[in-house]
Design a protein around this motif. Sequence first.
Motif, PDB file in Angstrom:
ATOM      1  N   SER A 434       0.830  -1.204   0.000  1.00 45.21           N
ATOM      2  CA  SER A 434       0.000   0.000   0.000  1.00 45.21           C
ATOM      3  C   SER A 434       0.867   1.258   0.000  1.00 45.21           C
ATOM      4  O   SER A 434       0.585   2.221  -0.727  1.00 45.21           O
ATOM      5  N   GLU A 435       1.944   1.255   0.803  1.00 44.61           N
ATOM      6  CA  GLU A 435       2.820   2.423   0.855  1.00 44.61           C
ATOM      7  C   GLU A 435       3.581   2.624  -0.448  1.00 44.61           C
ATOM      8  O   GLU A 435       3.759   3.748  -0.918  1.00 44.61           O
ATOM      9  N   VAL A 436       4.037   1.509  -1.033  1.00 44.21           N
ATOM     10  CA  VAL A 436       4.767   1.613  -2.298  1.00 44.21           C
ATOM     11  C   VAL A 436       3.863   2.172  -3.392  1.00 44.21           C
ATOM     12  O   VAL A 436       4.247   3.077  -4.139  1.00 44.21           O
ATOM     13  N   THR A 437       2.662   1.633  -3.512  1.00 46.99           N
ATOM     14  CA  THR A 437       1.759   2.096  -4.567  1.00 46.99           C
ATOM     15  C   THR A 437       1.356   3.550  -4.356  1.00 46.99           C
ATOM     16  O   THR A 437       1.168   4.294  -5.330  1.00 46.99           O
ATOM     17  N   ALA A 438       1.234   3.978  -3.088  1.00 47.95           N
ATOM     18  CA  ALA A 438       0.911   5.385  -2.830  1.00 47.95           C
ATOM     19  C   ALA A 438       2.034   6.292  -3.316  1.00 47.95           C
ATOM     20  O   ALA A 438       1.794   7.338  -3.928  1.00 47.95           O
ATOM     21  N   CYS A 439       3.284   5.879  -3.061  1.00 45.92           N
ATOM     22  CA  CYS A 439       4.421   6.686  -3.511  1.00 45.92           C
ATOM     23  C   CYS A 439       4.565   6.660  -5.032  1.00 45.92           C
ATOM     24  O   CYS A 439       4.904   7.669  -5.655  1.00 45.92           O
ATOM     25  N   VAL A 440       4.307   5.493  -5.632  1.00 46.61           N
ATOM     26  CA  VAL A 440       4.361   5.402  -7.089  1.00 46.61           C
ATOM     27  C   VAL A 440       3.310   6.308  -7.712  1.00 46.61           C
ATOM     28  O   VAL A 440       3.545   6.945  -8.748  1.00 46.61           O
ATOM     29  N   ALA A 441       2.128   6.370  -7.087  1.00 48.48           N
ATOM     30  CA  ALA A 441       1.080   7.248  -7.601  1.00 48.48           C
ATOM     31  C   ALA A 441       1.524   8.706  -7.593  1.00 48.48           C
ATOM     32  O   ALA A 441       1.228   9.469  -8.526  1.00 48.48           O
ATOM     33  N   LYS A 442       2.273   9.101  -6.567  1.00 50.19           N
ATOM     34  CA  LYS A 442       2.793  10.468  -6.518  1.00 50.19           C
ATOM     35  C   LYS A 442       3.824  10.696  -7.615  1.00 50.19           C
ATOM     36  O   LYS A 442       3.884  11.775  -8.210  1.00 50.19           O
ATOM     37  N   GLU A 443       4.636   9.684  -7.877  1.00 50.21           N
ATOM     38  CA  GLU A 443       5.621   9.816  -8.956  1.00 50.21           C
ATOM     39  C   GLU A 443       4.917   9.951 -10.309  1.00 50.21           C
ATOM     40  O   GLU A 443       5.330  10.733 -11.164  1.00 50.21           O
ATOM     41  N   GLU A 444       3.866   9.173 -10.494  1.00 48.92           N
ATOM     42  CA  GLU A 444       3.095   9.273 -11.739  1.00 48.92           C
ATOM     43  C   GLU A 444       2.489  10.665 -11.882  1.00 48.92           C
ATOM     44  O   GLU A 444       2.476  11.242 -12.981  1.00 48.92           O
ATOM     45  N   LEU A 448       3.143  13.299 -14.891  1.00 56.82           N
ATOM     46  CA  LEU A 448       2.047  13.914 -15.632  1.00 56.82           C
ATOM     47  C   LEU A 448       2.168  15.434 -15.638  1.00 56.82           C
ATOM     48  O   LEU A 448       1.975  16.088 -16.664  1.00 56.82           O
ATOM     49  N   MET A 449       2.494  15.999 -14.469  1.00 52.19           N
ATOM     50  CA  MET A 449       2.632  17.451 -14.370  1.00 52.19           C
ATOM     51  C   MET A 449       3.778  17.942 -15.247  1.00 52.19           C
ATOM     52  O   MET A 449       3.651  18.937 -15.961  1.00 52.19           O
ATOM     53  N   ALA A 450       4.922  17.241 -15.176  1.00 51.18           N
ATOM     54  CA  ALA A 450       6.074  17.661 -15.974  1.00 51.18           C
ATOM     55  C   ALA A 450       5.775  17.580 -17.465  1.00 51.18           C
ATOM     56  O   ALA A 450       6.146  18.468 -18.233  1.00 51.18           O
ATOM     57  N   ALA A 451       5.102  16.511 -17.883  1.00 52.41           N
ATOM     58  CA  ALA A 451       4.771  16.360 -19.304  1.00 52.41           C
ATOM     59  C   ALA A 451       3.768  17.414 -19.746  1.00 52.41           C
ATOM     60  O   ALA A 451       3.873  17.979 -20.840  1.00 52.41           O
ATOM     61  N   SER A 452       2.770  17.703 -18.891  1.00 49.16           N
ATOM     62  CA  SER A 452       1.747  18.684 -19.269  1.00 49.16           C
ATOM     63  C   SER A 452       2.303  20.096 -19.351  1.00 49.16           C
ATOM     64  O   SER A 452       1.788  20.934 -20.083  1.00 49.16           O
ATOM     65  N   GLU A 453       3.385  20.374 -18.576  1.00 56.49           N
ATOM     66  CA  GLU A 453       4.001  21.701 -18.615  1.00 56.49           C
ATOM     67  C   GLU A 453       5.083  21.805 -19.688  1.00 56.49           C
ATOM     68  O   GLU A 453       5.782  22.804 -19.780  1.00 56.49           O
ATOM     69  N   GLY A 454       5.251  20.741 -20.471  1.00 61.65           N
ATOM     70  CA  GLY A 454       6.224  20.777 -21.556  1.00 61.65           C
ATOM     71  C   GLY A 454       7.648  20.551 -21.138  1.00 61.65           C
ATOM     72  O   GLY A 454       8.574  20.798 -21.915  1.00 61.65           O
ATOM     73  N   GLU A 455       7.871  20.053 -19.899  1.00 60.91           N
ATOM     74  CA  GLU A 455       9.226  19.835 -19.420  1.00 60.91           C
ATOM     75  C   GLU A 455       9.786  18.496 -19.881  1.00 60.91           C
ATOM     76  O   GLU A 455      10.984  18.252 -19.777  1.00 60.91           O
ATOM     77  N   LEU A 456       8.922  17.600 -20.362  1.00 63.36           N
ATOM     78  CA  LEU A 456       9.350  16.300 -20.865  1.00 63.36           C
ATOM     79  C   LEU A 456       8.721  16.065 -22.225  1.00 63.36           C
ATOM     80  O   LEU A 456       7.560  16.422 -22.451  1.00 63.36           O
ATOM     81  N   SER A 457       9.477  15.441 -23.116  1.00 68.53           N
ATOM     82  CA  SER A 457       8.902  15.040 -24.398  1.00 68.53           C
ATOM     83  C   SER A 457       8.126  13.748 -24.202  1.00 68.53           C
ATOM     84  O   SER A 457       8.188  13.105 -23.141  1.00 68.53           O
ATOM     85  N   GLY A 458       7.400  13.326 -25.223  1.00 65.34           N
ATOM     86  CA  GLY A 458       6.650  12.082 -25.135  1.00 65.34           C
ATOM     87  C   GLY A 458       7.541  10.883 -24.908  1.00 65.34           C
ATOM     88  O   GLY A 458       7.198   9.972 -24.148  1.00 65.34           O
ATOM     89  N   GLU A 459       8.722  10.876 -25.547  1.00 67.75           N
ATOM     90  CA  GLU A 459       9.642   9.755 -25.388  1.00 67.75           C
ATOM     91  C   GLU A 459      10.188   9.687 -23.968  1.00 67.75           C
ATOM     92  O   GLU A 459      10.277   8.613 -23.366  1.00 67.75           O
ATOM     93  N   GLU A 460      10.570  10.844 -23.405  1.00 68.81           N
ATOM     94  CA  GLU A 460      11.068  10.875 -22.033  1.00 68.81           C
ATOM     95  C   GLU A 460       9.993  10.408 -21.064  1.00 68.81           C
ATOM     96  O   GLU A 460      10.267   9.623 -20.144  1.00 68.81           O
ATOM     97  N   GLU A 463       9.598   6.612 -21.217  1.00 67.46           N
ATOM     98  CA  GLU A 463      10.719   5.896 -20.604  1.00 67.46           C
ATOM     99  C   GLU A 463      10.643   5.927 -19.086  1.00 67.46           C
ATOM    100  O   GLU A 463      10.816   4.904 -18.411  1.00 67.46           O
ATOM    101  N   MET A 464      10.365   7.103 -18.532  1.00 69.72           N
ATOM    102  CA  MET A 464      10.338   7.237 -17.081  1.00 69.72           C
ATOM    103  C   MET A 464       9.102   6.576 -16.483  1.00 69.72           C
ATOM    104  O   MET A 464       9.153   6.022 -15.377  1.00 69.72           O
ATOM    105  N   LEU A 465       7.987   6.599 -17.207  1.00 71.40           N
ATOM    106  CA  LEU A 465       6.783   5.925 -16.732  1.00 71.40           C
ATOM    107  C   LEU A 465       7.000   4.418 -16.678  1.00 71.40           C
ATOM    108  O   LEU A 465       6.501   3.732 -15.767  1.00 71.40           O
ATOM    109  N   GLU A 466       7.754   3.891 -17.624  1.00 70.08           N
ATOM    110  CA  GLU A 466       8.044   2.457 -17.619  1.00 70.08           C
ATOM    111  C   GLU A 466       8.817   2.052 -16.367  1.00 70.08           C
ATOM    112  O   GLU A 466       8.548   1.003 -15.764  1.00 70.08           O
TER     113      GLU A 466
END
Length: 491
Positions: A434-444, A448-460, A463-466
Amino acid sequence: GGAYPASATMRAGEAGASVRVVVRVRPLSRKEAGAAQEQFEVITAPGCDGEAGREVIVHEPRQRVDTSEYIDNLSFGFDGVLGPEHGNAEAYELTVAPLLRPVADEGAHSTIFAYGATGGGKTHTVSSFYESCAADLLSLAGDGGEVLMSAFEIYGSKVFDLLSARKAVRLCDDSKGEAKLLGLSEHRCGNLAAVMSLVRAAAESRQVGVTTANDRSSRSHAVLQLSVAGRRGRLSLVDLAGAERGADNGSADRRTRMEGAEINKSLLALKECVRALAAGGDARSHVPFRGSRLTHVLRESFVSPGSRTVLLACVAPGNRSVEHTLNTLRYAERAGSIQLSGKAGAAEERAQQAAQQQQQAARRGLLTPPERERASAPAAADRRAPPSDREPRGKAGSRAVPKILMDGLAREDQNENQRPAHADELLEAHTVFSEVTACVAKEEAALLMAASEGELSGEEYAEMLEVVLDRRERAARALRRVLRRSSCQGA
């Protein structure tokens, strides 16, 4: 704006003030301007009578829906802007020179870290500072004085000593909550020649590789530290590896792509820390410095009493680099709003670590029932709190759950299937999951925030989501193993 020079602004910085931000625009190279690429400059850095200014303007080529072209002029303001006409000596005088006397005389912890995309000129700029830094610190040390030097790199999730045959160094915290590098060598130098000999040895030991943007691209974050022997202050020069897009390394081998993913992951962790620090208020108590080795090492640059920090944002002027340039400038703009914390910030960090240690001890059964109840109270309160009161996006700041737990899960892979599971073990495994999945959800959410603000390309982003999803799957497999053993015991 750029109507007055930057030097007065930079030299006015005092301990506890905001992070100072300087932008350096390198010249267009012959290769970029040649017939093969035919790039043109899209950046203007207006100065003042030949001195560095405070404004940079990006002229971004855009295209309307009807396919007609236009130029979008975007202006950014900083503490200092060095244009292509300014050399390394001017960059040193603006960024590094004002920090040396506080290091030598006041015991200040001063940090300069160079940020930007691969090929932006970070390593070229920072490496030009070493000789002048050493010479000036030796002068401040006085007759017979010595300078202490150490150098290390952060490569992936490991730290290596660049002056001791790349020996692995252990990163941990002392009783005061300050990051320490156990086993890092420190060298005494009584003259400039000795310092520069070590600098060359460190440069030869650093990890480099070939990428589309650079034939000798830095594949690690390098840190060189200098101090005056017998005094408390320290100067850290941090040459960050360049942010990369997956498309830039599409034809590279698997190792290069994985290095790029690790670099982007650590830089994203640094961005999350910058977001939390820039937000101020309650968010500062949840700064995820433990999100990566890089942010763990750089923590004192933001929370140490008397710290002085300069962000040197290095950008390329060509039209093919405009996306990277805008991402770098937006990040630098956010970093400029950070107010450096003093003793209060260090106290917050110590309180977070004490809570983390208690929760880990509670999970291992090392506390008495009343102590265990008190240790688990903050976590329970966090679960009950409304979304707006919880930790901000990014990795958990008050608990280093993912790395610790996932290392433990990995060790269980080979021999846990043979041992029957008890009910309390299943409950503990479920809690860990439960704790791991909660932290992973925060990373996701951070991705999402970084990608939506244009700080990451689709490829990046992919890769990081994987990498993040792989951690969730490993946690689920570990829980299923315990569940199967529990079911077998019941049968």
